[in-house]
Design a protein around this motif. Structure first.
Motif, PDB file in Angstrom:
ATOM      1  N   ILE A  15      11.356  -9.718   4.166  1.00  0.00           N
ATOM      2  CA  ILE A  15      10.282  -9.421   5.109  1.00  0.00           C
ATOM      3  C   ILE A  15       9.446  -8.284   4.543  1.00  0.00           C
ATOM      4  CG2 ILE A  15       9.713  -8.743   7.472  1.00  0.00           C
ATOM      5  CD1 ILE A  15      12.578  -9.636   8.235  1.00  0.00           C
ATOM      6  N   ALA A  16       8.124  -8.478   4.477  1.00  0.00           N
ATOM      7  CA  ALA A  16       7.201  -7.418   4.061  1.00  0.00           C
ATOM      8  C   ALA A  16       6.727  -6.699   5.318  1.00  0.00           C
ATOM      9  CB  ALA A  16       6.016  -8.018   3.307  1.00  0.00           C
ATOM     10  N   VAL A  17       6.959  -5.405   5.374  1.00  0.00           N
ATOM     11  CA  VAL A  17       6.604  -4.621   6.555  1.00  0.00           C
ATOM     12  C   VAL A  17       5.604  -3.546   6.152  1.00  0.00           C
ATOM     13  CG1 VAL A  17       7.471  -3.235   8.470  1.00  0.00           C
ATOM     14  CG2 VAL A  17       8.933  -4.991   7.462  1.00  0.00           C
ATOM     15  N   ASP A  18       4.413  -3.587   6.742  1.00  0.00           N
ATOM     16  CA  ASP A  18       3.389  -2.587   6.454  1.00  0.00           C
ATOM     17  C   ASP A  18       3.474  -1.451   7.462  1.00  0.00           C
ATOM     18  OD1 ASP A  18       2.277  -3.876   4.254  1.00  0.00           O
ATOM     19  OD2 ASP A  18       0.995  -5.123   5.511  1.00  0.00           O
ATOM     20  N   VAL A  19       3.579  -0.208   6.957  1.00  0.00           N
ATOM     21  CA  VAL A  19       3.681   0.968   7.818  1.00  0.00           C
ATOM     22  C   VAL A  19       2.723   2.043   7.317  1.00  0.00           C
ATOM     23  CG1 VAL A  19       6.099   0.506   8.371  1.00  0.00           C
ATOM     24  CG2 VAL A  19       5.551   2.002   6.443  1.00  0.00           C
ATOM     25  N   ARG A  20       2.419   2.983   8.222  1.00  0.00           N
ATOM     26  CA  ARG A  20       1.589   4.132   7.854  1.00  0.00           C
ATOM     27  C   ARG A  20       2.474   5.380   7.854  1.00  0.00           C
ATOM     28  NH1 ARG A  20      -3.389   2.709   7.046  1.00  0.00           N
ATOM     29  NH2 ARG A  20      -4.320   0.952   8.164  1.00  0.00           N
ATOM     30  N   PRO A  21       2.693   5.994   6.675  1.00  0.00           N
ATOM     31  CA  PRO A  21       3.544   7.190   6.600  1.00  0.00           C
ATOM     32  C   PRO A  21       3.073   8.333   7.473  1.00  0.00           C
ATOM     33  CG  PRO A  21       3.208   6.260   4.422  1.00  0.00           C
ATOM     34  CD  PRO A  21       2.289   5.514   5.342  1.00  0.00           C
ATOM     35  N   SER A  22       1.783   8.349   7.851  1.00  0.00           N
ATOM     36  CA  SER A  22       1.271   9.447   8.673  1.00  0.00           C
ATOM     37  C   SER A  22       1.647   9.296  10.144  1.00  0.00           C
ATOM     38  CB  SER A  22      -0.258   9.523   8.568  1.00  0.00           C
ATOM     39  OG  SER A  22      -0.845   8.347   9.103  1.00  0.00           O
ATOM     40  N   GLY A  23       2.232   8.148  10.517  1.00  0.00           N
ATOM     41  CA  GLY A  23       2.554   7.889  11.922  1.00  0.00           C
ATOM     42  C   GLY A  23       3.814   8.605  12.380  1.00  0.00           C
ATOM     43  N   ARG A  54       6.409 -11.070  16.031  1.00  0.00           N
ATOM     44  CA  ARG A  54       5.693 -10.143  15.152  1.00  0.00           C
ATOM     45  C   ARG A  54       5.449 -10.734  13.772  1.00  0.00           C
ATOM     46  NH1 ARG A  54       5.450  -4.844  16.920  1.00  0.00           N
ATOM     47  NH2 ARG A  54       6.799  -4.293  18.667  1.00  0.00           N
ATOM     48  N   MET A  55       6.178 -11.782  13.432  1.00  0.00           N
ATOM     49  CA  MET A  55       6.157 -12.289  12.058  1.00  0.00           C
ATOM     50  C   MET A  55       4.940 -13.155  11.777  1.00  0.00           C
ATOM     51  SD  MET A  55      10.124 -13.166  11.245  1.00  0.00           S
ATOM     52  CE  MET A  55      11.409 -11.903  11.386  1.00  0.00           C
ATOM     53  N   ALA A  56       4.372 -12.957  10.608  1.00  0.00           N
ATOM     54  CA  ALA A  56       3.269 -13.775  10.121  1.00  0.00           C
ATOM     55  C   ALA A  56       3.574 -14.130   8.672  1.00  0.00           C
ATOM     56  CB  ALA A  56       1.946 -13.008  10.228  1.00  0.00           C
ATOM     57  N   VAL A  57       2.699 -14.878   8.054  1.00  0.00           N
ATOM     58  CA  VAL A  57       2.867 -15.253   6.643  1.00  0.00           C
ATOM     59  C   VAL A  57       1.705 -14.673   5.849  1.00  0.00           C
ATOM     60  CG1 VAL A  57       2.979 -17.138   4.989  1.00  0.00           C
ATOM     61  CG2 VAL A  57       4.106 -17.366   7.219  1.00  0.00           C
ATOM     62  N   ASP A  58       2.042 -13.920   4.810  1.00  0.00           N
ATOM     63  CA  ASP A  58       1.022 -13.402   3.904  1.00  0.00           C
ATOM     64  C   ASP A  58       1.014 -14.308   2.674  1.00  0.00           C
ATOM     65  OD1 ASP A  58      -0.628 -12.080   2.171  1.00  0.00           O
ATOM     66  OD2 ASP A  58       0.277 -10.099   2.459  1.00  0.00           O
ATOM     67  N   GLU A  59       0.093 -15.249   2.649  1.00  0.00           N
ATOM     68  CA  GLU A  59       0.058 -16.214   1.556  1.00  0.00           C
ATOM     69  C   GLU A  59      -0.305 -15.582   0.211  1.00  0.00           C
ATOM     70  OE1 GLU A  59      -2.566 -19.302   2.767  1.00  0.00           O
ATOM     71  OE2 GLU A  59      -1.193 -20.093   4.304  1.00  0.00           O
ATOM     72  N   MET A  60      -0.822 -14.360   0.226  1.00  0.00           N
ATOM     73  CA  MET A  60      -1.203 -13.683  -1.011  1.00  0.00           C
ATOM     74  C   MET A  60      -0.023 -12.968  -1.669  1.00  0.00           C
ATOM     75  SD  MET A  60      -4.332 -14.498  -1.237  1.00  0.00           S
ATOM     76  CE  MET A  60      -4.842 -13.437  -2.575  1.00  0.00           C
ATOM     77  N   ASP A  61       1.072 -12.814  -0.927  1.00  0.00           N
ATOM     78  CA  ASP A  61       2.210 -12.054  -1.450  1.00  0.00           C
ATOM     79  C   ASP A  61       3.399 -12.986  -1.673  1.00  0.00           C
ATOM     80  OD1 ASP A  61       4.233 -10.306  -2.112  1.00  0.00           O
ATOM     81  OD2 ASP A  61       3.711  -8.824  -0.585  1.00  0.00           O
ATOM     82  N   PRO A  62       3.729 -13.285  -2.932  1.00  0.00           N
ATOM     83  CA  PRO A  62       4.837 -14.203  -3.218  1.00  0.00           C
ATOM     84  C   PRO A  62       6.213 -13.550  -3.129  1.00  0.00           C
ATOM     85  CG  PRO A  62       3.888 -13.443  -5.273  1.00  0.00           C
ATOM     86  CD  PRO A  62       3.052 -12.831  -4.172  1.00  0.00           C
ATOM     87  N   HIS A  63       6.266 -12.279  -2.788  1.00  0.00           N
ATOM     88  CA  HIS A  63       7.539 -11.561  -2.809  1.00  0.00           C
ATOM     89  C   HIS A  63       8.241 -11.533  -1.455  1.00  0.00           C
ATOM     90  CE1 HIS A  63       4.872  -9.840  -5.959  1.00  0.00           C
ATOM     91  NE2 HIS A  63       5.927 -10.143  -6.697  1.00  0.00           N
ATOM     92  N   ALA A  64       7.630 -12.119  -0.431  1.00  0.00           N
ATOM     93  CA  ALA A  64       8.222 -12.101   0.904  1.00  0.00           C
ATOM     94  C   ALA A  64       7.956 -13.417   1.619  1.00  0.00           C
ATOM     95  CB  ALA A  64       7.644 -10.941   1.720  1.00  0.00           C
ATOM     96  N   SER A  65       8.903 -13.831   2.473  1.00  0.00           N
ATOM     97  CA  SER A  65       8.691 -15.042   3.249  1.00  0.00           C
ATOM     98  C   SER A  65       7.975 -14.797   4.553  1.00  0.00           C
ATOM     99  CB  SER A  65      10.017 -15.738   3.552  1.00  0.00           C
ATOM    100  OG  SER A  65      11.110 -14.976   3.410  1.00  0.00           O
ATOM    101  N   ASP A  89       3.126  -6.433  10.549  1.00  0.00           N
ATOM    102  CA  ASP A  89       2.187  -5.322  10.513  1.00  0.00           C
ATOM    103  C   ASP A  89       2.587  -4.302  11.572  1.00  0.00           C
ATOM    104  OD1 ASP A  89       0.105  -3.570  10.403  1.00  0.00           O
ATOM    105  OD2 ASP A  89      -1.476  -5.040  10.776  1.00  0.00           O
ATOM    106  N   LEU A  90       3.081  -3.146  11.133  1.00  0.00           N
ATOM    107  CA  LEU A  90       3.457  -2.067  12.034  1.00  0.00           C
ATOM    108  C   LEU A  90       2.549  -0.854  11.840  1.00  0.00           C
ATOM    109  CD1 LEU A  90       7.365  -2.218  11.897  1.00  0.00           C
ATOM    110  CD2 LEU A  90       5.818  -3.293  13.545  1.00  0.00           C
ATOM    111  N   THR A  91       1.375  -1.096  11.266  1.00  0.00           N
ATOM    112  CA  THR A  91       0.480   0.031  10.968  1.00  0.00           C
ATOM    113  C   THR A  91      -0.101   0.677  12.221  1.00  0.00           C
ATOM    114  OG1 THR A  91      -1.376  -1.516  10.707  1.00  0.00           O
ATOM    115  CG2 THR A  91      -0.157  -0.876   8.713  1.00  0.00           C
ATOM    116  N   TYR A  92      -0.105  -0.045  13.318  1.00  0.00           N
ATOM    117  CA  TYR A  92      -0.658   0.524  14.550  1.00  0.00           C
ATOM    118  C   TYR A  92       0.412   0.663  15.626  1.00  0.00           C
ATOM    119  CZ  TYR A  92      -5.040  -0.459  12.272  1.00  0.00           C
ATOM    120  OH  TYR A  92      -6.055  -0.478  11.359  1.00  0.00           O
TER     121      TYR A  92
END
Length: 212
Positions: free
Chosen positions: A167-175, A193-204, A208-211
């Motif tokens: 799972i690729a999880v996007d976070v903001r370190p400032s949060g 919460r799960m979606a598919v990032d077709e541009m990233d072959p490293h995760a299924s 997005d937890l940036t907000y």
């Protein structure tokens, strides 16, 4: 998944986070560790100068984790990475394409065969082993990789029981990091919460937890 490969990817990540801000050779730092499919038996490591985020300023190196029948140790992987940034080892490696906008270089096995550990690496083995002794209890969730994407955007590659794949999880370190880290194990199992990032072959899957 090939659990031995996944375990090794996680161990390499634990070592290489030390070099995310401290250069391992010259001015080169580790800007990401990208877990590949376990069947490939390899790992991709993105490098660039400190605070580099743009894909055009980074290079991803794909390194085979096995030498013969044995795995490279995490310190041997570091030695290979250092050799790649020290002449004359750059020449044998071959660019095979791009990944996430970065040039992707397939590391020639000859680099792995001739790379040697720096004496400081041997001392680091002693210190790191004493601070983080080996344990058979595996963390859950388990960090398999990471990628610095922007000054305040970090992608985590995580594996956890109860879900399939990375799972690729996007976070903001400032949060609110304390709250985020406490809630992370449960949030990454929530299917809505799960979606598919077709541009990233490293995760299924991607979350997005940036907000949050």
């Amino acid at each position: 998944m090939d659990e031995d490969v996944v375990d090794h990817q996680a161990e390499i990540t634990r070592l290489l986070i030390y070099y995310a801000q401290v250069p391992f050779a010259g001015a080169s730092c580790v800007r990401g560790v990208l877990p590949t499919a376990p069947s490939s038996g390899s790992i991709r490591i993105a490098t660039g100068v400190e605070n580099a985020y743009a894909p055009s300023c980074l290079t991803a190196y794909e390194i085979h984790l096995r030498s013969g029948e044995d795995f490279l140790t995490v310190y041997e992987v570091l030695a290979v990475l250092r050799a790649l940034h020290t002449s004359p080892y750059i020449i044998p490696s071959v660019r095979v394409g791009t990944v996430l906008g970065m040039p992707l270089v397939q590391v020639d096995p000859s680099v792995e065969e001739t790379a040697v550990e720096d004496p400081a690496d041997r001392a680091f083995i002693v210190l790191r082993t004493l601070v983080h002794p080996y344990t058979e209890v595996k963390p859950d969730p388990r960090l398999l990789g990471f990628l610095y994407r922007e000054p305040d955007l970090l992608r985590l590659y995580i594996e956890t029981e109860g879900t399939s794949g990375v799972i690729a999880v996007d976070v903001r370190p400032s949060g609110a990091l304390t709250a985020l880290l406490a809630a992370l194990p449960s949030m990454i199992t929530e299917e809505e919460r799960m979606a598919v990032d077709e541009m990233d072959p490293h995760a299924s899957h991607a979350i997005d937890l940036t907000y949050w």
